[in-house]
Design a protein around this motif. Sequence first.
Motif, PDB file in Angstrom:
ATOM      1  N   ILE A 119       2.750   0.674 -12.970  1.00 31.63           N
ATOM      2  CA  ILE A 119       2.904  -0.360 -11.930  1.00 31.63           C
ATOM      3  C   ILE A 119       4.358  -0.809 -11.838  1.00 31.63           C
ATOM      4  O   ILE A 119       4.869  -1.055 -10.739  1.00 31.63           O
ATOM      5  N   ALA A 120       5.027  -0.862 -12.979  1.00 30.81           N
ATOM      6  CA  ALA A 120       6.457  -1.204 -12.935  1.00 30.81           C
ATOM      7  C   ALA A 120       7.203  -0.163 -12.091  1.00 30.81           C
ATOM      8  O   ALA A 120       8.083  -0.506 -11.289  1.00 30.81           O
ATOM      9  N   LEU A 121       6.816   1.100 -12.244  1.00 27.43           N
ATOM     10  CA  LEU A 121       7.465   2.158 -11.464  1.00 27.43           C
ATOM     11  C   LEU A 121       7.151   1.992  -9.968  1.00 27.43           C
ATOM     12  O   LEU A 121       8.037   2.131  -9.112  1.00 27.43           O
ATOM     13  N   MET A 122       5.895   1.676  -9.682  1.00 28.75           N
ATOM     14  CA  MET A 122       5.530   1.429  -8.280  1.00 28.75           C
ATOM     15  C   MET A 122       6.413   0.330  -7.688  1.00 28.75           C
ATOM     16  O   MET A 122       6.937   0.470  -6.585  1.00 28.75           O
ATOM     17  N   ALA A 123       6.524  -0.750  -8.422  1.00 27.80           N
ATOM     18  CA  ALA A 123       7.303  -1.886  -7.924  1.00 27.80           C
ATOM     19  C   ALA A 123       8.748  -1.455  -7.687  1.00 27.80           C
ATOM     20  O   ALA A 123       9.355  -1.771  -6.659  1.00 27.80           O
ATOM     21  N   LYS A 124       9.271  -0.687  -8.640  1.00 31.49           N
ATOM     22  CA  LYS A 124      10.650  -0.225  -8.527  1.00 31.49           C
ATOM     23  C   LYS A 124      10.829   0.651  -7.288  1.00 31.49           C
ATOM     24  O   LYS A 124      11.886   0.635  -6.645  1.00 31.49           O
ATOM     25  N   MET A 125       9.783   1.400  -6.940  1.00 29.73           N
ATOM     26  CA  MET A 125       9.866   2.283  -5.776  1.00 29.73           C
ATOM     27  C   MET A 125       9.462   1.578  -4.483  1.00 29.73           C
ATOM     28  O   MET A 125       9.219   2.224  -3.461  1.00 29.73           O
ATOM     29  N   GLY A 126       9.386   0.272  -4.531  1.00 30.62           N
ATOM     30  CA  GLY A 126       9.209  -0.497  -3.293  1.00 30.62           C
ATOM     31  C   GLY A 126       7.785  -0.556  -2.760  1.00 30.62           C
ATOM     32  O   GLY A 126       7.564  -0.943  -1.606  1.00 30.62           O
ATOM     33  N   ILE A 127       6.813  -0.161  -3.591  1.00 30.34           N
ATOM     34  CA  ILE A 127       5.416  -0.199  -3.129  1.00 30.34           C
ATOM     35  C   ILE A 127       4.936  -1.654  -3.113  1.00 30.34           C
ATOM     36  O   ILE A 127       5.032  -2.357  -4.105  1.00 30.34           O
ATOM     37  N   LYS A 128       4.394  -2.071  -1.968  1.00 29.92           N
ATOM     38  CA  LYS A 128       3.951  -3.467  -1.838  1.00 29.92           C
ATOM     39  C   LYS A 128       2.427  -3.592  -1.782  1.00 29.92           C
ATOM     40  O   LYS A 128       1.879  -4.687  -1.920  1.00 29.92           O
ATOM     41  N   PHE A 131       6.471  -0.935  14.046  1.00 30.80           N
ATOM     42  CA  PHE A 131       5.490  -1.341  13.049  1.00 30.80           C
ATOM     43  C   PHE A 131       5.617  -2.854  12.920  1.00 30.80           C
ATOM     44  O   PHE A 131       6.735  -3.379  12.839  1.00 30.80           O
ATOM     45  N   SER A 132       4.471  -3.542  12.904  1.00 26.25           N
ATOM     46  CA  SER A 132       4.533  -5.003  12.858  1.00 26.25           C
ATOM     47  C   SER A 132       5.196  -5.430  11.542  1.00 26.25           C
ATOM     48  O   SER A 132       5.205  -4.669  10.578  1.00 26.25           O
ATOM     49  N   LYS A 133       5.702  -6.660  11.518  1.00 25.08           N
ATOM     50  CA  LYS A 133       6.460  -7.023  10.310  1.00 25.08           C
ATOM     51  C   LYS A 133       5.555  -7.186   9.089  1.00 25.08           C
ATOM     52  O   LYS A 133       6.018  -7.101   7.969  1.00 25.08           O
ATOM     53  N   ASP A 134       4.264  -7.373   9.317  1.00 24.81           N
ATOM     54  CA  ASP A 134       3.346  -7.426   8.164  1.00 24.81           C
ATOM     55  C   ASP A 134       2.553  -6.120   7.997  1.00 24.81           C
ATOM     56  O   ASP A 134       1.482  -6.097   7.388  1.00 24.81           O
ATOM     57  N   PHE A 135       3.104  -5.037   8.529  1.00 18.03           N
ATOM     58  CA  PHE A 135       2.449  -3.735   8.373  1.00 18.03           C
ATOM     59  C   PHE A 135       2.269  -3.421   6.887  1.00 18.03           C
ATOM     60  O   PHE A 135       3.167  -3.660   6.077  1.00 18.03           O
ATOM     61  N   LEU A 136       1.103  -2.898   6.528  1.00 19.95           N
ATOM     62  CA  LEU A 136       0.786  -2.641   5.114  1.00 19.95           C
ATOM     63  C   LEU A 136       1.203  -1.226   4.718  1.00 19.95           C
ATOM     64  O   LEU A 136       0.491  -0.265   4.984  1.00 19.95           O
ATOM     65  N   ALA A 140      -2.063   1.178  20.020  1.00 17.81           N
ATOM     66  CA  ALA A 140      -3.110   1.285  18.982  1.00 17.81           C
ATOM     67  C   ALA A 140      -2.898   0.189  17.932  1.00 17.81           C
ATOM     68  O   ALA A 140      -1.771  -0.051  17.501  1.00 17.81           O
ATOM     69  N   ASN A 141      -3.992  -0.452  17.539  1.00 22.19           N
ATOM     70  CA  ASN A 141      -3.919  -1.550  16.580  1.00 22.19           C
ATOM     71  C   ASN A 141      -4.036  -0.990  15.155  1.00 22.19           C
ATOM     72  O   ASN A 141      -5.134  -0.762  14.662  1.00 22.19           O
ATOM     73  N   VAL A 142      -2.891  -0.727  14.547  1.00 20.63           N
ATOM     74  CA  VAL A 142      -2.879  -0.120  13.212  1.00 20.63           C
ATOM     75  C   VAL A 142      -2.278  -1.109  12.226  1.00 20.63           C
ATOM     76  O   VAL A 142      -1.176  -1.607  12.427  1.00 20.63           O
ATOM     77  N   ALA A 143      -3.018  -1.386  11.161  1.00 18.88           N
ATOM     78  CA  ALA A 143      -2.580  -2.419  10.219  1.00 18.88           C
ATOM     79  C   ALA A 143      -1.862  -1.857   9.004  1.00 18.88           C
ATOM     80  O   ALA A 143      -1.108  -2.572   8.349  1.00 18.88           O
TER      81      ALA A 143
END
Length: 452
Positions: free
Chosen positions: A63-72, A3-8, A395-398
């Motif tokens: 959103i605080a929970l998302m952030a805590k769970m590493g969601i970017k 996975f590319s380093k900027d994979f979303l 395959a070009n997957v972002a």
Amino acid sequence: MSFSKDFLWGTATSSFQIEGAWNEDGKGPSIWDDLTHDRLGFIDDGGTGDVACDHYHRFREDIALMAKMGIKNYRFSISWPRVLPNGTGEVNEAGIKFYSDLVDCLLENGIRPFCTLYHWDLPRAIHEMGAWSNEKMVDWFGEYTRLIATRLGDRLKDYLTINEPQCIIGLGYDRAEHAPAVVSSKRDIVRMSHILMKCHGRAVEILRECVPGVRIGYAPCGNPMVPVTGSAADIDAARKAYFAVNPEHFIWCPAWFSDPVVLGQYPQDALKELEQYLPAGWEKDLALIHQPLDYYAQNIYTSMFVRAADNAEGYEIVPPRIGIERTLMGWTVVPDSLYWGAKFLTERYKLPLIISENGMSCPDVVVDGRVQDASRISFIDKYISGLGRAIDEGANVAGYFYWSFFDNFEWKNGYTQRFGLVHVDFDTQVRTVKDSCYRYKEIMETNGACLK
Ligand code: GCO
């Protein structure tokens, strides 16, 4: 897996499914408010979106929970009737403030916002004026898009125009399983599809005009066709089956809603039977429909199996094997869905692909404060590994967005289906992080390396 380093890596939700606050602070009614309130027995458990996950009031904690769970990266949708209660005209400033605060909060938490403009909660007023059947829809959708772009576009740069046109038209106006749940003629359905794609095009034009540095995609669905063997003949058969447009089920064929948008033309096999229903002068609309996009997104959950056959089509659908694993929705678990989906879609549409939804519903329960959802962990591991293999093969997957961050209102199924990485108790609104959420965190943090 490369996975590319900027994979979303991200998760997804939609407004009606999580927000609640259905009539607060000036929000207007949507067709889903009306369907869930007025049609007794229509929703499996009688659920409505009145409260849902109460996200409207709890978004900061969520959103605080998302952030805590590493969601970017987070894909959410905007409720059109919350910002334009009558669909057009008067702006509801409180609604705009909600989304503006949401975007700020995401950015403060280091989460990149991806906004879906339309995820099905159509304003009642627009429905009453004919919605997708009315050519003016293109202007109404444009007005709504311009409002969002001018008010949020200084901070919000990533947009998906329309979620699953197949379900909007196919479930809303053909099978009548989703709002507004009316049955329409084939002629109307073809014309609605065409107007919907014009709305997409208009939105792209306006976003490009109003939002510097904008990135835009489109989020249709379409379960891939998976070849039963790795033989060249079966692979060709699957590719063919995936993009063929069957005039009876054209709504559900990915090419129907994607070829005009991405390739600037209707698929030839579709035109043979369906051109008679398109509005006069449809060809000249293709310029509006066919706008440059930054990525092509697709929601993928399961697949059908295909093999080469000695018949007119050159392929046939093979039933899934007996005993195949299924989700609580009854959908077959086919880990190669993302592998073949990514391969076939990037090959045909030649845009960076985002898997804008993928996930499974399970009968999750909280026991001693924990949700041990091993089947979801296995699902995520296998599906993402398949995606990784497709990337390794070119395959070009972002990006990949798990559906969904938390359990929510699953349309006709009400609250009977749990797709979340976070469990929601709908009596108390208590959130419990499921085991799968920790696993997904690890996958995101290691950029897929832990899947090896
Ligand atoms: C859809 C929608 C989501 C669903 C999810 C699970 O695909 O129907 O985009 O709103 O909740 O797909 O069914």
